[in-house]
Structure formats: C-alpha cells, structure tokens
Design an enzyme around this catalytic site. Structure first.
Site, PDB file in Angstrom:
ATOM      1  N   ASP A 106       0.914  -1.343   0.055  1.00 40.98           N
ATOM      2  CA  ASP A 106      -0.081   0.008  -0.012  1.00 40.98           C
ATOM      3  C   ASP A 106       0.674   1.292   0.008  1.00 40.98           C
ATOM      4  O   ASP A 106       0.348   2.322   0.455  1.00 40.98           O
ATOM      5  CB  ASP A 106      -0.845   0.081   1.147  1.00 40.98           C
ATOM      6  CG  ASP A 106      -0.182  -0.199   2.372  1.00 40.98           C
ATOM      7  OD1 ASP A 106       1.022  -0.343   2.649  1.00 40.98           O
ATOM      8  OD2 ASP A 106      -1.009  -0.155   3.683  1.00 40.98           O
ATOM      9  N   LYS A 157       5.334   3.329  20.017  1.00 39.42           N
ATOM     10  CA  LYS A 157       4.833   4.631  20.470  1.00 39.42           C
ATOM     11  C   LYS A 157       5.519   5.475  21.151  1.00 39.42           C
ATOM     12  O   LYS A 157       5.754   5.631  22.425  1.00 39.42           O
ATOM     13  CB  LYS A 157       3.317   4.671  21.029  1.00 39.42           C
ATOM     14  CG  LYS A 157       2.498   3.516  20.274  1.00 39.42           C
ATOM     15  CD  LYS A 157       1.051   3.257  20.891  1.00 39.42           C
ATOM     16  CE  LYS A 157       0.327   2.719  20.159  1.00 39.42           C
ATOM     17  NZ  LYS A 157      -1.245   2.531  20.669  1.00 39.42           N
ATOM     18  N   ASP A 215       2.659   6.016   2.138  1.00 38.01           N
ATOM     19  CA  ASP A 215       1.631   5.211   2.550  1.00 38.01           C
ATOM     20  C   ASP A 215       0.596   5.795   2.238  1.00 38.01           C
ATOM     21  O   ASP A 215       0.084   6.777   2.693  1.00 38.01           O
ATOM     22  CB  ASP A 215       1.736   5.050   3.974  1.00 38.01           C
ATOM     23  CG  ASP A 215       0.639   3.917   4.549  1.00 38.01           C
ATOM     24  OD1 ASP A 215      -0.541   3.671   3.587  1.00 38.01           O
ATOM     25  OD2 ASP A 215       0.618   3.773   5.704  1.00 38.01           O
TER      26      ASP A 215
END
Length: 324
Positions: A106, A157, A215
């Site tokens: 993608d 994260k 992306d």
C-alpha cells in the site's frame, strides 16, 4: 531477485472507495497503485513478484494480469483467512526462494532496493529493514540502530520526550527464508511485532534508503501521492504536468468548467457547465453536474454529484450519487 508483496489489507481508512476494490488496485493517475510498484521492482532487477492476497484477489489479478513482456512474472496466492504479515509470508513459503524482498503493498515508493539488497549481503544478515527518515515518528514508531546498522530496539509509540524526527520501518525488507522458522502456525502473526523483535541481536539490520515513500492509506495521502506523481517528486514513467492536471481524452468537460490546479479527470467523466474541480480525483465515469464545486475529494468510478452542490474533503464510493 524475487519479491513478495503483501496485499491482504482491506483499506478501511479509504472507505467507501475500497469497499468495491482492494486498496492496492485503486487507480493513481492512470494505473493501479500496484502497477507503480511492479515497475519500481523491475528497475531493481526483480524477475518475479508474488502477491499474497487476502481481500478480493480476483480483482487484483484482473487488474494486473500475469505480467508484461520483458517485466517481472506475476503470481497470486490467496490467503484462506487473514494471517498477519508474517503468517502471509509463511503461507507463501513454498513459492519463495532462499532470499527475497518482502514489501507492504500500500505504498508508492522509489527507494533504492539495490542498495538494500547489497547491504544485506555484505552484513550476512537474517533480515534487513529499509528505513525511512520522518520528521514526526509518532504515527509510525521508531527503529533504533547502531553504527554498524544492527537494529537495537523498536519504539512503537514514542513518548513526548522521544517524539520528533527519526527512522521508521518503511515496510520494505530483504529476508532470508530461515526466519520463517520463527513464525508459529495456526494463528495470525505480525512480522513487525512478533518476529523482528525476536531477531534483535540475531542478524537484524536496518539501512536508510534514499528516495520517495508514501503510505496511501488515507484520503489525504492518496491525493498527495497523486500530485507527487504528476509533479515529478517520485520516479515513475507517468507523464508529468506542471499544474498537476490530467484530463483523459474521453472525458467531456464543459467550456465554462474550471479544472485545477491539481485535478485528475479519468476516462468517461462528464463535467457540467460552471463546475469547479480542484485538488480532487475523479475516477472513471463520474458525472459532475452544473455549478458543482469539488475540492480536495476523491470520487469513485461512476459517482454522480447533483447540480449546484459543493463537496470538500469527501470520499464518494463507486456508483454513489450525491444529492441535496
């Protein structure tokens, strides 16, 4: 060289556009996204591309076929159920060579795959990740590596103190077939979350690869990738346009309509009198009524917009009608 392309995702963030077509075959400018990937792989000596398909595999095959003369041979493998990134690779194991590229399907990119393969071979690595620099890694997570390229840790994260620029996993890998021994059977497995962390200290390397990477998983990124193709920011053979406007020869555009800057009008579209289309992509067969204003939007094949309406930041699915 062989490449395995992971195309199992459903593209939920691009719905309703992706309800009728897999994200990797959504048209970008003048061809499916994956056609740009096949061309990119061919430029780096890839002879065979294996697509690990999960969502609408027949649509994917119909869009790309078996490969063009002189280009890579294309093969399709349909997952019986969602297997995760590592599970999909293991499911395709019988078709894979001892060393192969693995890529997420993608993205639009022109990264230096030749340099990535060369570094992998020089290091004698088990797996080598293509890394891409970003100014804000909060949405992706960081990859930390030593001076010799060995991956030291993953920061999924980053906290407030760690946020900012860094190198992220670009979803582009060179893998040795032996790493599939680390993939358990019988359940979905993520290569990013379960396999790569286990390889830290055991032959996992990363290399920053120069070039373009995007992306296209959101409407904003899809549109930006479109303009980047037309404005020449990514290496492709698509015809460039200084104002990023592409109108198909078969499109019917009223003389009083205003198109652009930045617009793609695909084949068979009809644009009514005094309509305005700016910063938007209209896929094949769309109908835009008189006086309509379309801005920063994506309209799927056969979509219609009634006279006098205004769309901004919209995503309209295939065959949908927008009415007052």
């Amino acid at each position: 060289m062989q490449a395995l392309v992971l195309v199992g995702g459903e593209g939920t963030r691009l719905r309703p556009l992706t309800e009728t077509m897999p994200k990797p075959v959504v048209p970008l400018v003048d061809r499916p996204l994956l056609a740009f990937m096949v061309d990119w792989l061919a430029r780096h000596g890839v002879e065979e591309v294996v697509f690990a398909c999960g969502f609408m595999p027949d649509v994917l095959r119909d869009a790309l076929g078996e490969g063009e003369a002189g280009g890579p041979r294309l093969r399709y493998i349909a997952e019986p159920e969602p297997l995760g990134t590592a599970g999909a690779i293991k499911f395709a194991a019988q078709h894979l060579r001892e060393r192969f590229l693995a890529l997420n399907g993608d993205v639009l990119a022109d990264l230096d795959l030749t340099a990535l393969v060369r570094a992998h071979e020089e290091w004698g690595a088990s797996a080598t990740l293509g890394l891409y620099p970003v100014e804000d890694a909060a949405a992706y997570g960081l990859v930390r590596r030593g001076e010799d390229g060995e991956v030291l840790e993953f920061v999924e994260k980053p906290g407030p103190a760690e946020r900012g620029g860094g190198e992220i996993n670009a979803g582009t890998y060179v893998l040795e077939r032996s790493i599939l021994d680390l993939v358990p059977a019988g359940r979905p497995v993520s290569i990013e979350r379960e396999v790569f962390p286990r390889l830290v200290g055991h032959g996992l390397h990363g290399l920053p690869v120069g070039g373009y990477w995007m992306d296209i998983g959101t409407p904003e990124r899809y549109l930006q990738a479109t303009w980047d193709i037309l404005e020449g920011r990514v290496e492709t053979d698509a015809e460039q346009s200084p104002d990023a406007v592409r109108v198909a020869p078969s499109a019917e555009v009223a003389t009083t309509a205003a198109i652009g800057p930045r617009a793609v009008i695909a084949e068979g579209c009809r644009i009514g009198e005094r309509a305005e289309v700016r910063g938007s992509v209209l896929l094949a067969g769309c109908t835009i009524g008189a006086g309509v204003a379309v801005e920063d939007s994506i309209l799927g094949p056969g979509a219609e917009v009634e006279d006098g309406l205004a769309l901004r930041g919209a995503v309209v699915g295939e065959g949908e009608s927008v009415r007052a």
